[in-house]
Design a protein around this motif. Structure first.
Motif, mmCIF file in Angstrom:
data_model
loop_
_atom_site.group_PDB
_atom_site.id
_atom_site.type_symbol
_atom_site.label_atom_id
_atom_site.label_comp_id
_atom_site.label_asym_id
_atom_site.label_seq_id
_atom_site.Cartn_x
_atom_site.Cartn_y
_atom_site.Cartn_z
ATOM 1 N N MET A 1 12.290 10.716 -3.096
ATOM 2 C CA MET A 1 12.707 10.398 -1.643
ATOM 3 C C MET A 1 11.757 9.184 -1.088
ATOM 4 O O MET A 1 10.763 8.940 -1.105
ATOM 5 N N LYS A 2 12.762 8.027 -0.722
ATOM 6 C CA LYS A 2 12.211 6.786 -0.517
ATOM 7 C C LYS A 2 12.920 6.451 1.016
ATOM 8 O O LYS A 2 14.031 6.558 1.173
ATOM 9 N N LYS A 3 11.884 5.954 1.744
ATOM 10 C CA LYS A 3 12.584 5.459 3.090
ATOM 11 C C LYS A 3 11.817 4.213 3.796
ATOM 12 O O LYS A 3 10.614 3.822 3.702
ATOM 13 N N ALA B 1 8.174 3.913 2.362
ATOM 14 C CA ALA B 1 7.389 5.303 1.974
ATOM 15 C C ALA B 1 8.127 6.040 0.955
ATOM 16 O O ALA B 1 9.362 6.115 1.258
ATOM 17 N N GLU B 2 7.585 6.272 -0.126
ATOM 18 C CA GLU B 2 8.015 7.177 -0.858
ATOM 19 C C GLU B 2 6.907 8.242 -1.619
ATOM 20 O O GLU B 2 5.663 8.028 -1.610
ATOM 21 N N GLN B 3 7.664 9.295 -2.170
ATOM 22 C CA GLN B 3 6.551 10.424 -2.578
ATOM 23 C C GLN B 3 6.749 10.406 -4.150
ATOM 24 O O GLN B 3 7.832 10.176 -4.676
ATOM 25 N N ALA C 1 2.139 13.145 -3.396
ATOM 26 C CA ALA C 1 1.503 12.123 -2.686
ATOM 27 C C ALA C 1 2.376 11.019 -2.112
ATOM 28 O O ALA C 1 3.309 10.788 -2.618
ATOM 29 N N TRP C 2 2.105 10.595 -0.873
ATOM 30 C CA TRP C 2 3.034 9.565 -0.274
ATOM 31 C C TRP C 2 2.400 8.183 -0.753
ATOM 32 O O TRP C 2 1.187 8.014 -0.318
ATOM 33 N N LEU C 3 3.374 7.502 -0.950
ATOM 34 C CA LEU C 3 2.943 6.178 -1.581
ATOM 35 C C LEU C 3 3.636 5.243 -0.340
ATOM 36 O O LEU C 3 4.651 5.085 0.004
ATOM 37 N N VAL C 4 2.788 4.282 0.310
ATOM 38 C CA VAL C 4 3.187 3.452 1.522
ATOM 39 C C VAL C 4 3.000 2.045 1.388
ATOM 40 O O VAL C 4 1.643 1.825 0.832
ATOM 41 N N SER C 5 3.803 1.191 1.512
ATOM 42 C CA SER C 5 3.692 -0.202 1.320
ATOM 43 C C SER C 5 4.183 -0.837 2.591
ATOM 44 O O SER C 5 4.873 -0.479 3.164
ATOM 45 N N GLY C 6 3.576 -2.127 2.596
ATOM 46 C CA GLY C 6 3.837 -2.982 3.625
ATOM 47 C C GLY C 6 2.865 -2.980 5.134
ATOM 48 O O GLY C 6 3.388 -3.774 5.799
ATOM 49 N N ASN C 7 2.298 -1.950 5.013
ATOM 50 C CA ASN C 7 1.318 -1.931 6.055
ATOM 51 C C ASN C 7 0.391 -2.842 6.199
ATOM 52 O O ASN C 7 -0.318 -3.459 4.953
ATOM 53 N N LYS C 8 0.137 -3.517 7.416
ATOM 54 C CA LYS C 8 -0.999 -4.675 7.415
ATOM 55 C C LYS C 8 -2.336 -3.897 7.981
ATOM 56 O O LYS C 8 -3.475 -4.697 7.914
ATOM 57 N N CYS C 9 -2.396 -2.592 8.516
ATOM 58 C CA CYS C 9 -3.445 -1.929 8.618
ATOM 59 C C CYS C 9 -3.346 -0.624 8.310
ATOM 60 O O CYS C 9 -2.445 -0.011 8.010
ATOM 61 N N GLU D 1 3.181 8.388 6.882
ATOM 62 C CA GLU D 1 3.028 9.826 6.220
ATOM 63 C C GLU D 1 3.342 10.893 7.178
ATOM 64 O O GLU D 1 4.039 11.964 6.870
ATOM 65 N N GLN D 2 2.948 10.683 8.403
ATOM 66 C CA GLN D 2 3.428 11.467 9.663
ATOM 67 C C GLN D 2 4.879 11.611 9.938
ATOM 68 O O GLN D 2 5.377 12.688 9.983
ATOM 69 N N GLU D 3 5.377 10.530 9.691
ATOM 70 C CA GLU D 3 6.862 10.298 10.010
ATOM 71 C C GLU D 3 7.583 11.023 9.085
ATOM 72 O O GLU D 3 8.569 11.600 9.317
ATOM 73 N N MET D 4 7.306 11.182 7.796
ATOM 74 C CA MET D 4 8.007 11.794 6.548
ATOM 75 C C MET D 4 7.522 13.065 6.674
ATOM 76 O O MET D 4 8.641 13.903 5.943
ATOM 77 N N THR D 5 6.538 13.465 7.107
ATOM 78 C CA THR D 5 6.294 15.162 7.192
ATOM 79 C C THR D 5 6.545 15.934 8.298
ATOM 80 O O THR D 5 7.020 17.029 8.207
#
Length: 119
Positions: free
Chosen positions: A1-3, A18-20, A25-33, A41-45
């Motif tokens: 699932m990718k969002k 964000a994708e699992q 495990a959640w893989l998150v990209s695009g974050n600057k901090c 991760e919280q938004e997805m879970t």
């Protein structure tokens, strides 16, 4: 699932992906901090939000008091929280930061006054 998400943790508003993976495990990209990864991760879970509202005071001069949660609250429980808040009545005077409803439904989150109002 990718969002695709827009982070609301800070004013930068990073565009996140964000994708699992296959381990869960959640893989998150695009974050600057680092807060972006935590937010995604919280938004997805278990999404949470700060809630703002107004409650009645019974005063003709100042009929409503602005209130908010002092921490984020589970998104799925917000409608019930708002329904309860809209039936409440605040006793004046109230100082900004005063706890109006302590430990909402055992969540550890308090509803506090967002403003000071005189009697």
């Amino acid at each position: 699932m990718k969002k695709e998400l827009i982070c609301i943790s800070c004013p930068q508003g990073c565009h996140l992906t964000a994708e699992q993976d296959n381990t869960g495990a959640w893989l998150v990209s695009g974050n600057k901090c680092p807060r972006g990864k935590v937010y995604a991760e919280q938004e997805m879970t278990a999404p949470r939000r700060t809630v703002t509202a107004v409650i009645a005071t019974g005063s003709a001069k100042q009929p409503f008091l602005a209130v908010r949660t002092d921490n984020t609250y589970p998104k799925e429980a917000i409608p019930a929280l708002l329904n309860k808040l809209y039936t409440m009545k605040a006793e004046l005077p109230v100082k900004r930061g005063d706890v109006i409803w302590e430990n909402v439904e055992g969540s550890g989150v308090n509803v506090i006054a967002s403003e000071s109002l005189d009697a």
